[in-house]
Design a protein around this motif. Structure first.
Motif, PDB file in Angstrom:
ATOM      1  N   LEU A  53      14.658  14.969   0.809  1.00 15.78           N
ATOM      2  CA  LEU A  53      14.052  15.531  -0.404  1.00 15.78           C
ATOM      3  C   LEU A  53      12.702  14.893  -0.710  1.00 15.78           C
ATOM      4  O   LEU A  53      11.809  15.558  -1.243  1.00 15.78           O
ATOM      5  CB  LEU A  53      15.008  15.371  -1.582  1.00 15.78           C
ATOM      6  N   ARG A  54      12.544  13.619  -0.390  1.00 11.47           N
ATOM      7  CA  ARG A  54      11.235  12.982  -0.599  1.00 11.47           C
ATOM      8  C   ARG A  54      10.177  13.631   0.279  1.00 11.47           C
ATOM      9  O   ARG A  54       9.045  13.849  -0.162  1.00 11.47           O
ATOM     10  CB  ARG A  54      11.330  11.480  -0.315  1.00 11.47           C
ATOM     11  N   TYR A  55      10.539  13.941   1.519  1.00 14.29           N
ATOM     12  CA  TYR A  55       9.597  14.655   2.377  1.00 14.29           C
ATOM     13  C   TYR A  55       9.232  15.999   1.752  1.00 14.29           C
ATOM     14  O   TYR A  55       8.053  16.382   1.703  1.00 14.29           O
ATOM     15  CB  TYR A  55      10.192  14.858   3.775  1.00 14.29           C
ATOM     16  N   GLY A  56      10.231  16.720   1.270  1.00  8.36           N
ATOM     17  CA  GLY A  56       9.956  18.005   0.634  1.00  8.36           C
ATOM     18  C   GLY A  56       9.099  17.872  -0.607  1.00  8.36           C
ATOM     19  O   GLY A  56       8.212  18.696  -0.863  1.00  8.36           O
ATOM     20  N   ALA A  57       9.358  16.818  -1.394  1.00  3.71           N
ATOM     21  CA  ALA A  57       8.582  16.583  -2.613  1.00  3.71           C
ATOM     22  C   ALA A  57       7.121  16.311  -2.284  1.00  3.71           C
ATOM     23  O   ALA A  57       6.206  16.828  -2.950  1.00  3.71           O
ATOM     24  CB  ALA A  57       9.174  15.412  -3.395  1.00  3.71           C
ATOM     25  N   PHE A  58       6.871  15.502  -1.244  1.00  2.00           N
ATOM     26  CA  PHE A  58       5.492  15.186  -0.876  1.00  2.00           C
ATOM     27  C   PHE A  58       4.793  16.394  -0.242  1.00  2.00           C
ATOM     28  O   PHE A  58       3.580  16.567  -0.416  1.00  2.00           O
ATOM     29  CB  PHE A  58       5.454  13.982   0.057  1.00  2.00           C
ATOM     30  N   VAL A  59       5.539  17.224   0.485  1.00  2.00           N
ATOM     31  CA  VAL A  59       4.952  18.473   0.981  1.00  2.00           C
ATOM     32  C   VAL A  59       4.503  19.332  -0.191  1.00  2.00           C
ATOM     33  O   VAL A  59       3.378  19.862  -0.223  1.00  2.00           O
ATOM     34  CB  VAL A  59       5.966  19.253   1.849  1.00  2.00           C
ATOM     35  N   ASN A  60       5.393  19.465  -1.171  1.00  2.00           N
ATOM     36  CA  ASN A  60       5.094  20.254  -2.369  1.00  2.00           C
ATOM     37  C   ASN A  60       3.846  19.732  -3.070  1.00  2.00           C
ATOM     38  O   ASN A  60       2.940  20.500  -3.424  1.00  2.00           O
ATOM     39  CB  ASN A  60       6.305  20.191  -3.302  1.00  2.00           C
ATOM     40  N   PHE A  61       3.781  18.411  -3.258  1.00  2.00           N
ATOM     41  CA  PHE A  61       2.657  17.839  -4.000  1.00  2.00           C
ATOM     42  C   PHE A  61       1.347  17.975  -3.239  1.00  2.00           C
ATOM     43  O   PHE A  61       0.357  18.480  -3.776  1.00  2.00           O
ATOM     44  CB  PHE A  61       2.915  16.365  -4.313  1.00  2.00           C
ATOM     45  N   PHE A  62       1.306  17.512  -1.982  1.00  2.00           N
ATOM     46  CA  PHE A  62       0.039  17.498  -1.256  1.00  2.00           C
ATOM     47  C   PHE A  62      -0.463  18.908  -0.953  1.00  2.00           C
ATOM     48  O   PHE A  62      -1.670  19.162  -0.999  1.00  2.00           O
ATOM     49  CB  PHE A  62       0.168  16.680   0.038  1.00  2.00           C
ATOM     50  N   PHE A  63       0.466  19.812  -0.645  1.00  2.00           N
ATOM     51  CA  PHE A  63       0.016  21.185  -0.396  1.00  2.00           C
ATOM     52  C   PHE A  63      -0.597  21.790  -1.658  1.00  2.00           C
ATOM     53  O   PHE A  63      -1.705  22.336  -1.617  1.00  2.00           O
ATOM     54  CB  PHE A  63       1.183  22.059   0.088  1.00  2.00           C
ATOM     55  N   LEU A  64       0.123  21.710  -2.783  1.00  2.00           N
ATOM     56  CA  LEU A  64      -0.386  22.327  -4.009  1.00  2.00           C
ATOM     57  C   LEU A  64      -1.600  21.592  -4.564  1.00  2.00           C
ATOM     58  O   LEU A  64      -2.477  22.217  -5.178  1.00  2.00           O
ATOM     59  CB  LEU A  64       0.719  22.380  -5.069  1.00  2.00           C
ATOM     60  N   PHE A  65      -1.666  20.296  -4.368  1.00  2.00           N
ATOM     61  CA  PHE A  65      -2.836  19.528  -4.808  1.00  2.00           C
ATOM     62  C   PHE A  65      -4.108  20.076  -4.157  1.00  2.00           C
ATOM     63  O   PHE A  65      -5.109  20.339  -4.831  1.00  2.00           O
ATOM     64  CB  PHE A  65      -2.639  18.059  -4.448  1.00  2.00           C
ATOM     65  N   PRO A 116       0.168  17.652   4.460  1.00  2.00           N
ATOM     66  CA  PRO A 116       1.421  18.381   4.208  1.00  2.00           C
ATOM     67  C   PRO A 116       1.965  19.079   5.449  1.00  2.00           C
ATOM     68  O   PRO A 116       3.180  19.293   5.541  1.00  2.00           O
ATOM     69  CB  PRO A 116       1.035  19.397   3.124  1.00  2.00           C
ATOM     70  N   LEU A 117       1.104  19.410   6.421  1.00  2.00           N
ATOM     71  CA  LEU A 117       1.601  20.007   7.654  1.00  2.00           C
ATOM     72  C   LEU A 117       2.477  19.008   8.410  1.00  2.00           C
ATOM     73  O   LEU A 117       3.571  19.357   8.886  1.00  2.00           O
ATOM     74  CB  LEU A 117       0.436  20.464   8.533  1.00  2.00           C
ATOM     75  N   TYR A 118       2.007  17.769   8.526  1.00  2.00           N
ATOM     76  CA  TYR A 118       2.793  16.725   9.192  1.00  2.00           C
ATOM     77  C   TYR A 118       4.085  16.439   8.419  1.00  2.00           C
ATOM     78  O   TYR A 118       5.175  16.354   8.999  1.00  2.00           O
ATOM     79  CB  TYR A 118       1.973  15.442   9.323  1.00  2.00           C
ATOM     80  N   LEU A 119       3.970  16.305   7.095  1.00  2.00           N
ATOM     81  CA  LEU A 119       5.152  16.037   6.276  1.00  2.00           C
ATOM     82  C   LEU A 119       6.137  17.198   6.342  1.00  2.00           C
ATOM     83  O   LEU A 119       7.353  16.999   6.354  1.00  2.00           O
ATOM     84  CB  LEU A 119       4.731  15.783   4.827  1.00  2.00           C
ATOM     85  N   GLY A 120       5.600  18.427   6.388  1.00  2.00           N
ATOM     86  CA  GLY A 120       6.459  19.597   6.495  1.00  2.00           C
ATOM     87  C   GLY A 120       7.222  19.622   7.802  1.00  2.00           C
ATOM     88  O   GLY A 120       8.392  20.020   7.849  1.00  2.00           O
TER      89      GLY A 120
END
Length: 447
Positions: A262-274, A428-432
């Motif tokens: 979930l932390r990976y998903g949260a950081f994908v969400n944040f960095f992509f939308l940022f 976010p691509l790497y985190l995704g």
């Protein structure tokens, strides 16, 4: 009336009103630059100009920085108010809080309609609108209340379709209404305030209030509600505390592996939308500066993007197996990188519209796909909490993104801003990818 159908109609009305302003913002700022009587616009503009002399930003991009500040202010207020509204709805029910939000939205549009030559009132409109936008998060909570887990993805896709239609039709209506001229009683002819879009938004908000009052049922039954206001407000604080959000402190009964995923998903969400929201916000100023787009041109652009989003969400996202949502997520992040490069360097309208094709795909795919897989973790009693964390992280990203990317746009210019943004999207691509691998590995242990 079916609850999902109600949410679709109510959100569509709300989004039609909300998106009216999108093609108008550059021209509205130009208008206030000439005719603001409150003094607030000149105060902020003087601050920007003094900063510009110190940092060296091009003056022609001042409006974009102005717009970015307004965009971040709106999203920051939404970030603060959304968890509080959600927690209060856990105690008092969805219906009363939903109606309160719609009342605040209507009042905000009234202030927009009277903000003639007064930038201070216009800012008040944006503040009230941001504080009242909890109806969007309440919509997802209502869908969660009335749907089972295996049908929740379709419910969220329905919300996405309402967004797509709103972004197709709303900006075009706003652009058309902006062509209807109204002059003040003195008939000077130099008046540039666009009266009809805010009046129409106000009327739509009143219709939505009446419609919701008659057709919105209470979806959170009394025996399922929280009982302690104090505890709920403490929980709400966790939603506006970034450390609590990314550490999932409020979520119970998650094992270590689930928290890691979930932390990976949260950081994908944040960095992509940022990054995405920041560049998205500057798009209207890019077309205004480079191509001299009018409000009607802006409306056509939003129609072009929104129509593609509608087709993608209506045809692809609703029909594909949820096991492939992470593949869609990665494809969406990957395609938005060349999309922003093409848009940032486009010197012709044809090139611009070409870049908006993968941009529309990413806009339609990334967040719905991620939210669906994100909500698949945890037990049934924690779904609402996880979705609340997901929405709060997204709101935080949207609060930071427009201001940050508009500053880069203002300081370094269009091409540099879009190049930096595209490079940063590799994060976010790497985190995704890591999120996808961990999800796949985790689920394989249960098969």
């Amino acid at each position: 009336m079916n609850v999902n159908r109600f949410i679709f109609i109510s959100l569509l009305i709300d989004l039609l009103a909300f998106t009216l302003i999108l093609p108008l913002l550059p021209s509205l700022l130009e208008c206030f630059a000439k005719q603001d009587t409150s003094g607030l616009y000149n105060y902020v503009d003087n601050f920007i100009q003094s900063t510009q002399q110190w940092i060296g930003g091009p003056q022609m991009f001042n409006r974009s920085l102005f717009g970015g500040l307004l965009g971040s202010l709106f999203s920051f207020l939404q970030f603060i108010s959304m968890p509080i509204i959600g927690m209060l709805s856990d105690i008092y029910g969805r219906r009363p809080l939903y109606l309160i939000c719609l009342t605040g939205i209507s009042i905000s549009y009234f202030f927009w309609s009277i903000s003639i030559n007064h930038f201070g009132i216009f800012v008040l409109f944006r503040i009230l609108n941001g504080l009242s936008k909890g109806n969007v998060s309440l919509s997802t909570a209502i869908v969660t209340d009335v749907t089972t887990e295996n049908k929740r993805g379709k419910g969220f896709a329905t919300i996405g379709i309402a967004f797509s239609i709103g972004f197709i039709v709303g900006p075009m209506i706003g652009a058309i209404l902006s062509k209807l001229h109204w002059s003040p009683p003195d008939g000077t002819g130099s008046f540039c305030f666009q009266l009809f879009p805010p009046i129409f938004a106000f009327i739509l908000s009143l219709i939505n209030m009446i419609f919701s009052y008659h057709y919105l049922p209470e979806t959170l039954l009394p025996h399922k509600r929280a009982t302690s206001l104090c505890n709920s407000l403490v929980d709400a604080f966790h939603y506006i505390n970034p450390w609590s959000l990314f550490s999932f402190k409020i979520v119970k009964n998650l094992n270590t592996k689930e928290k890691s995923i979930l932390r990976y998903g949260a950081f994908v969400n944040f960095f992509f939308l940022f990054i995405y929201s920041g560049l998205e916000f500057t798009l209207a100023f890019l077309t205004f500066i480079r191509f001299n787009f009018t409000s009607m041109d802006q409306g056509k652009l939003f129609f072009y993007v929104g129509f593609q989003m509608f087709l993608i969400q209506g045809v692809l996202l609703r029909r594909i197996n949820h096991n492939y949502y992470n593949h869609l997520l990665l494809s969406g992040i990957l395609l938005v990188i060349p999309a922003f490069i093409i848009v940032g360097y486009a010197q012709t309208i044809t090139g611009l519209y070409l870049g908006l094709i993968p941009y529309a795909y990413s806009s339609a795919i990334v967040i719905p796909s991620l939210s669906t897989t994100f909500s698949s973790f945890g037990n049934s009693s924690q779904k609402g909490v996880l979705l609340g964390i997901f929405r709060s992280i997204g709101a935080l990203a949207r609060a930071c993104g427009p201001m940050t990317m508009s500053f880069i746009f203002w300081r370094f210019g269009i091409e540099t801003a879009y190049t930096i943004g595209s490079i940063l999207l590799l994060i976010p691509l790497y985190l995704g990818y890591q999120y996808h691998i961990q999800c796949k590995t985790y689920r394989s242990t249960f098969e």
